[in-house]
Design an enzyme around this catalytic site. Structure first.
Site, PDB file in Angstrom:
ATOM      1  N   ASP A   1      -8.449   7.445  10.516  1.00 28.14           N
ATOM      2  CA  ASP A   1      -8.638   7.061   9.106  1.00 28.14           C
ATOM      3  C   ASP A   1      -9.445   5.775   9.021  1.00 28.14           C
ATOM      4  O   ASP A   1      -9.205   4.929   8.170  1.00 28.14           O
ATOM      5  CB  ASP A   1      -7.276   6.888   8.432  1.00 28.14           C
ATOM      6  CG  ASP A   1      -7.385   6.757   6.914  1.00 28.14           C
ATOM      7  OD1 ASP A   1      -8.349   7.298   6.334  1.00 28.14           O
ATOM      8  OD2 ASP A   1      -6.526   6.103   6.303  1.00 28.14           O
TER       9      ASP A   1
ATOM     10  N   LYS B   1       5.081  -5.834   8.873  1.00 32.22           N
ATOM     11  CA  LYS B   1       4.721  -4.603   8.183  1.00 32.22           C
ATOM     12  C   LYS B   1       5.964  -3.740   8.025  1.00 32.22           C
ATOM     13  O   LYS B   1       6.548  -3.286   9.008  1.00 32.22           O
ATOM     14  CB  LYS B   1       3.644  -3.858   8.977  1.00 32.22           C
ATOM     15  CG  LYS B   1       3.139  -2.592   8.300  1.00 32.22           C
ATOM     16  CD  LYS B   1       1.949  -2.019   9.062  1.00 32.22           C
ATOM     17  CE  LYS B   1       1.350  -0.820   8.350  1.00 32.22           C
ATOM     18  NZ  LYS B   1       0.146  -0.312   9.045  1.00 32.22           N
TER      19      LYS B   1
ATOM     20  N   GLY C   1       0.818  -1.201   0.000  1.00 30.64           N
ATOM     21  CA  GLY C   1       0.000   0.000   0.000  1.00 30.64           C
ATOM     22  C   GLY C   1       0.849   1.246   0.000  1.00 30.64           C
ATOM     23  O   GLY C   1       2.079   1.196  -0.112  1.00 30.64           O
TER      24      GLY C   1
ATOM     25  N   GLU D   1       0.325  -9.990  14.963  1.00 33.72           N
ATOM     26  CA  GLU D   1      -0.583 -11.108  14.699  1.00 33.72           C
ATOM     27  C   GLU D   1      -1.099 -11.068  13.266  1.00 33.72           C
ATOM     28  O   GLU D   1      -1.418  -9.994  12.736  1.00 33.72           O
ATOM     29  CB  GLU D   1      -1.757 -11.031  15.674  1.00 33.72           C
ATOM     30  CG  GLU D   1      -2.889 -11.995  15.400  1.00 33.72           C
ATOM     31  CD  GLU D   1      -4.128 -11.678  16.208  1.00 33.72           C
ATOM     32  OE1 GLU D   1      -5.054 -12.509  16.223  1.00 33.72           O
ATOM     33  OE2 GLU D   1      -4.175 -10.601  16.841  1.00 33.72           O
TER      34      GLU D   1
ATOM     35  N   ASN E   1      -9.739  -0.241   6.389  1.00 35.19           N
ATOM     36  CA  ASN E   1      -8.869  -0.418   7.549  1.00 35.19           C
ATOM     37  C   ASN E   1      -9.489  -1.304   8.620  1.00 35.19           C
ATOM     38  O   ASN E   1      -9.150  -1.193   9.802  1.00 35.19           O
ATOM     39  CB  ASN E   1      -8.520   0.952   8.162  1.00 35.19           C
ATOM     40  CG  ASN E   1      -7.655   1.770   7.227  1.00 35.19           C
ATOM     41  OD1 ASN E   1      -6.819   1.222   6.522  1.00 35.19           O
ATOM     42  ND2 ASN E   1      -7.852   3.071   7.211  1.00 35.19           N
TER      43      ASN E   1
ATOM     44  N   ASP F   1      -4.173  -0.622  10.774  1.00 40.65           N
ATOM     45  CA  ASP F   1      -3.582   0.601  10.212  1.00 40.65           C
ATOM     46  C   ASP F   1      -3.784   1.808  11.122  1.00 40.65           C
ATOM     47  O   ASP F   1      -4.693   2.610  10.936  1.00 40.65           O
ATOM     48  CB  ASP F   1      -4.167   0.892   8.828  1.00 40.65           C
ATOM     49  CG  ASP F   1      -3.715  -0.120   7.791  1.00 40.65           C
ATOM     50  OD1 ASP F   1      -2.742  -0.836   8.061  1.00 40.65           O
ATOM     51  OD2 ASP F   1      -4.344  -0.195   6.717  1.00 40.65           O
TER      52      ASP F   1
END
Length: 281
Positions: free
Chosen positions: A168, A44, A26, A122, A173, A185
Site C-alpha cells: 500500500d 501506534k 486513521g 521511533e 505512507n 504503515d
C-alpha cells in the site's frame, strides 16, 4: 495529556512514562507521541479490523501462517476466536515486517516494543525536531521529486530483497525526515515469494510513486521500474545495488487473455479500495 486506556497499561508496565499528544487518527490505527525515559517515541494503537474490506484481507493475508493448528482452523472457519487470532496476526505482521526490514537496512521507523496491540517505535522527525510530514503534505521541486523517487526505489528494492512487498505504498505512507524519506504503515505487507498477489502489489506500489512524483517531474510517468524490478527478482538477479534503467520490454509470445482479464478485474477492485482508503484519511 490524560493517557488513553490502551496506553495506561503500558504506563503501568513501565514501557512508557507519559503521553504527550495525539499525532494521528486513521482508519487502521491511532498514533500518539509518548515519552520513554529521555526519548520521545510514538505509540501506534491498532483499531479493530471491522472497517477493512474482506477482499483486502484475503489478498494481503494470503499465505500468512500461524504455528498453532487450532488457531489455523479457527481462523479458516471465521469463528469469534478465529477472528481475534486473525486480527492479532494482522497487527503482528507490521511488527515482524518492521524488525525484518530494519535489520535489512530499509528506511523504516525503528521498532522498540509491541504489547497488547500497541506498537512502540521511533518517532520520525524533521529538521526542527517535530513529527515529520507525509509526502502528500510537502511541495517539491522537480529536482527534489527525482531525488526522493530514486531514494524510494532503492528502498523498494531493499524490501523485495528482504522478501517483503509493502502492498500500500503511496505518498500517504512515506514520511519526509531530515535525511530523506522513511516508509511507514506496514500491517498489509506481504511475503514476496509466498503471496500470489505480490507482483501486482509491487507494480502498484512503484506506479503510485511515479504518479505522485510525476506531477512535478513528468518524465517519471513513462518509466517502468516496477516491471524491471520484478523481472530481476524473478530471475534471481535483484540485489540492493542493482542498477535500474526504468525501461522494460515485455517478452513476446501468445497473450494470456484470461490472465489479462484477471489483472483488469483486480485493478478495478484495488482502485475502488484505494478510493475508500483515501476517503477515510
Amino acid at each position: 495529556m490524560k493517557a488513553p486506556p490502551r496506553l495506561q497499561a503500558l504506563i503501568d508496565e513501565g514501557l512508557i512514562d507519559s503521553v504527550v499528544r495525539q499525532l494521528m487518527s486513521g482508519k487502521e490505527a491511532m498514533v500518539y507521541v509518548v515519552r520513554c525515559g529521555d526519548e520521545t517515541r510514538c505509540a501506534k494503537i491498532y483499531k479493530e479490523a471491522t472497517q477493512r474490506s474482506f477482499r483486502q484481507a484475503v489478498d494481503y493475508t494470503e499465505n500468512r501462517k500461524v504455528k498453532n493448528t487450532r488457531l489455523q482452523r479457527a481462523m479458516a472457519k471465521g469463528t469469534k476466536f478465529g477472528r481475534q487470532a486473525t486480527e492479532a496476526a494482522w497487527q503482528s505482521a507490521e511488527v515482524d515486517a518492521l524488525y525484518r526490514l530494519a535489520a535489512a537496512g530499509v528506511r523504516v521507523p525503528v521498532p522498540h516494543n509491541f504489547c497488547d496491540g500497541v506498537l512502540l517505535m521511533e518517532l520520525v522527525t524533521d529538521a526542527q525536531g517535530d513529527a515529520a510530514p507525509r509526502l502528500n503534505d510537502v511541495v517539491f521541486t522537480p529536482e527534489d521529486a527525482r531525488l526522493h523517487h530514486a531514494t524510494l526505489l532503492v528502498e523498494v528494492v531493499r524490501m523485495l530483497c528482504a522478501g517483503v512487498v509493502h502492498g500500500d505504498l503511496s505518498e500517504f505512507n512515506v514520511l519526509l525526515a531530515t535525511d530523506g524519506p522513511v516508509i511507514i504503515d506496514l500491517p498489509q505487507a506481504v511475503d514476496a515469494a509466498g503471496n500470489n498477489h505480490a507482483r501486482r502489489m509491487l507494480l502498484r506500489d512503484v506506479a503510485n510513486l511515479a504518479d505522485f512524483f510525476g506531477q512535478v517531474a513528468p518524465e517519471l510517468l513513462s518509466t517502468r521500474y516496477g516491471e524491471e524490478i520484478w523481472n530481476l527478482y524473478e530471475r534471481g538477479e535483484l540485489h540492493a545495488g542493482s542498477a535500474l534503467t526504468g525501461s522494460f520490454a515485455r517478452p513476446s509470445g501468445p497473450v494470456d487473455v484470461r490472465g489479462v482479464l484477471r489483472e483488469v478485474d483486480d485493478a478495478r477492485a484495488e482502485e475502488a479500495a484505494r478510493l475508500v482508503r483515501m476517503a477515510t484519511r
